[in-house]
Write a protein that holds these residues in place. Structure first.
Motif, PDB file in Angstrom:
ATOM      1  N   GLY A 172       6.548   6.736 -11.699  1.00  0.00           N
ATOM      2  CA  GLY A 172       6.870   6.711  -9.841  1.00  0.00           C
ATOM      3  C   GLY A 172       6.430   5.436  -9.129  1.00  0.00           C
ATOM      4  N   ILE A 173       6.901   4.716  -9.300  1.00  0.00           N
ATOM      5  CA  ILE A 173       5.795   3.201  -8.688  1.00  0.00           C
ATOM      6  C   ILE A 173       7.243   2.895  -8.068  1.00  0.00           C
ATOM      7  CG2 ILE A 173       5.442   1.001  -8.105  1.00  0.00           C
ATOM      8  CD1 ILE A 173       2.996   1.555 -10.444  1.00  0.00           C
ATOM      9  N   THR A 174       6.979   2.806  -6.862  1.00  0.00           N
ATOM     10  CA  THR A 174       8.388   2.431  -5.613  1.00  0.00           C
ATOM     11  C   THR A 174       7.549   0.621  -5.620  1.00  0.00           C
ATOM     12  OG1 THR A 174       7.571   2.792  -3.747  1.00  0.00           O
ATOM     13  CG2 THR A 174       8.409   4.702  -4.572  1.00  0.00           C
ATOM     14  N   ASP A 175       8.958   0.147  -4.992  1.00  0.00           N
ATOM     15  CA  ASP A 175       8.826  -1.657  -4.527  1.00  0.00           C
ATOM     16  C   ASP A 175       7.995  -1.466  -3.826  1.00  0.00           C
ATOM     17  OD1 ASP A 175      10.982  -1.580  -6.132  1.00  0.00           O
ATOM     18  OD2 ASP A 175      12.300  -2.736  -4.683  1.00  0.00           O
ATOM     19  N   ALA A 176       7.853  -0.219  -2.627  1.00  0.00           N
ATOM     20  CA  ALA A 176       6.645  -0.359  -1.323  1.00  0.00           C
ATOM     21  C   ALA A 176       4.988  -0.606  -2.250  1.00  0.00           C
ATOM     22  CB  ALA A 176       6.629   0.794  -0.751  1.00  0.00           C
ATOM     23  N   ASP A 177       4.920  -0.016  -2.716  1.00  0.00           N
ATOM     24  CA  ASP A 177       3.514   0.647  -3.862  1.00  0.00           C
ATOM     25  C   ASP A 177       3.396  -0.787  -4.370  1.00  0.00           C
ATOM     26  OD1 ASP A 177       3.516   2.867  -3.412  1.00  0.00           O
ATOM     27  OD2 ASP A 177       4.825   3.544  -5.013  1.00  0.00           O
ATOM     28  N   VAL A 236      -5.985  -7.901  -4.121  1.00  0.00           N
ATOM     29  CA  VAL A 236      -5.346  -7.686  -5.454  1.00  0.00           C
ATOM     30  C   VAL A 236      -4.407  -6.423  -5.114  1.00  0.00           C
ATOM     31  CG1 VAL A 236      -5.230  -7.348  -8.658  1.00  0.00           C
ATOM     32  CG2 VAL A 236      -6.919  -8.719  -6.615  1.00  0.00           C
ATOM     33  N   THR A 237      -3.324  -6.932  -5.306  1.00  0.00           N
ATOM     34  CA  THR A 237      -2.341  -5.572  -5.136  1.00  0.00           C
ATOM     35  C   THR A 237      -1.967  -4.926  -6.292  1.00  0.00           C
ATOM     36  OG1 THR A 237      -0.403  -7.235  -4.907  1.00  0.00           O
ATOM     37  CG2 THR A 237      -1.231  -7.126  -3.056  1.00  0.00           C
ATOM     38  N   LEU A 238      -1.351  -4.070  -6.107  1.00  0.00           N
ATOM     39  CA  LEU A 238      -0.899  -3.119  -6.897  1.00  0.00           C
ATOM     40  C   LEU A 238       0.150  -3.930  -8.330  1.00  0.00           C
ATOM     41  CD1 LEU A 238      -0.623  -0.848  -8.898  1.00  0.00           C
ATOM     42  CD2 LEU A 238       1.119   0.350  -7.635  1.00  0.00           C
TER      43      LEU A 238
END
Length: 117
Positions: free
Chosen positions: A68-73, A86-88
């Protein structure tokens, strides 16, 4: 992965420690074990398809989480204990790198075992 998505780890959520002969409910994953402790876990794995079952459980959770990951995530901060935080997206790359390293280590050990036989 679990922490980045705010869900329990498969290891702690499914009673896997006890299944592998480690203290029940333990977050002990084998890091730093001595030869006797490694042998006990190895015996548990050899007695059944336990390791394959654990792999399947982790795989299922991972697919659920990343599907379900989107670019914004990808820009969402998941760990503020590092500088920079740290980002996703960075965490996912880190996990993929760790996985590739472990696959290489497993292939290396398999080669040693096959050569010895």
């Amino acid at each position: 992965m679990a922490a980045a998505f705010g869900v329990p780890q498969v290891w702690s959520d499914g009673g896997w420690a006890a299944r592998f002969g480690l203290p029940p409910g333990s977050s002990d994953t084998g890091y730093g074990h001595n030869r006797v402790q490694v042998a006990a876990v190895s015996d548990a794995c050899a007695a059944s398809a336990l390791l394959a079952d654990y792999h399947e459980a982790v795989y299922e959770q991972t697919i659920k989480l990343v599907s379900g990951i989107t670019d914004a995530d990808l820009d969402r901060v998941v760990d503020r204990s590092w500088r920079p935080p740290v980002t996703l997206g960075v965490r996912l790359v880190s996990v993929l790198n760790d996985d590739a390293q472990h696959a290489g280590q497993a292939a290396f050990v398999r080669g040693i075992v096959l050569r010895a036989n």
